[in-house]
Design an enzyme around this catalytic site. Structure first.
Site, PDB file in Angstrom:
ATOM      1  N   CYS A   1      -2.481  -2.299   8.881  1.00 52.72           N
ATOM      2  CA  CYS A   1      -2.174  -0.930   9.325  1.00 52.72           C
ATOM      3  C   CYS A   1      -1.588  -0.978  10.739  1.00 52.72           C
ATOM      4  O   CYS A   1      -0.620  -0.286  11.044  1.00 52.72           O
ATOM      5  CB  CYS A   1      -3.429  -0.063   9.311  1.00 52.72           C
ATOM      6  SG  CYS A   1      -4.340  -0.121   7.763  1.00 52.72           S
TER       7      CYS A   1
ATOM      8  N   CYS B   1       0.808  -1.215   0.000  1.00 51.35           N
ATOM      9  CA  CYS B   1       0.000   0.000   0.000  1.00 51.35           C
ATOM     10  C   CYS B   1       0.842   1.266   0.000  1.00 51.35           C
ATOM     11  O   CYS B   1       0.303   2.362  -0.119  1.00 51.35           O
ATOM     12  CB  CYS B   1      -0.954   0.013   1.190  1.00 51.35           C
ATOM     13  SG  CYS B   1      -0.107   0.144   2.775  1.00 51.35           S
TER      14      CYS B   1
HETATM   15 FE1  FES Z   1      -1.739   0.289   4.359  1.00 49.95          FE
HETATM   16 FE2  FES Z   1      -3.179   1.404   6.312  1.00 49.95          FE
HETATM   17  S1  FES Z   1      -3.794   1.070   4.232  1.00 49.95           S
HETATM   18  S2  FES Z   1      -1.085   0.854   6.354  1.00 49.95           S
END
Ligand code: FES
Length: 162
Positions: free
Chosen positions: A109, A36
């Site tokens: 996360c 991400c």
């Molecule tokens: Fe990847 Fe939160 S969306 S750390």
């Protein structure tokens, strides 16, 4: 994500704790999530208390994700007064604290915060910490550190982002 969780995240973000770099930190941990693109750095300062070396305070910088910022805010409060071993024993869901259970898509996360904590506190990283602590004083932002990595200056730990 439920409305309830979103409200708790927004509440944590409304008054984030311990954001920013820390001058004179004893240890620094940095992680990045390749999936991400989130990155998080944690600074930790220790103090002696009752004959033990405990975490006096911890601060963080993060790019992007609100959940990671909310967890980092809560976790940096949670680890105060704990030894490195006690902080490392905390489970991912404990670091998320009052946010409560995170949905599967948001667990990574909290794992980002856990990874930064491990990077900063695990004994095998002590040599790295000694190397990066002085360098961090010359790296004004997390972005600078990532965009211009110094040789041996930043330890990146990529999580597998499940
Ligand atoms: Fe990847 Fe939160 S969306 S750390």
């Amino acid at each position: 994500m439920t409305d309830d969780l979103q409200k708790r995240i927004q509440a944590a973000l409304a008054n984030p704790q311990n954001m920013g770099e820390m001058a004179g930190a004893d240890s620094i941990g940095t992680v990045g999530n390749a999936d991400c693109g989130e990155m998080l750095r944690l600074w930790v300062k220790f103090k002696q208390q009752d004959g033990k070396r405990v975490i006096d305070r911890a601060t963080f910088q993060s790019f992007g994700c609100e959940t990671a910022i909310a967890v980092a805010s809560l976790a940096t409060e949670l680890i105060r007064g704990k030894t490195a071993e006690e902080a490392l024993a905390l489970k991912t869901e404990e670091l998320a604290g009052e946010l409560g259970p995170l949905p599967p898509m948001k667990i990574h996360c909290a794992q980002l915060v856990e990874g930064a904590l491990r990077s900063a506190l695990e004994p095998q990283n002590v040599e790295t910490k000694k190397e990066i602590a002085p360098a961090s004083a010359n790296a004004p932002t997390l972005l600078d550190s990532f965009s211009k990595p110094k040789e041996g200056g930043v330890k990146l730990t990529f999580l597998d982002g499940k």
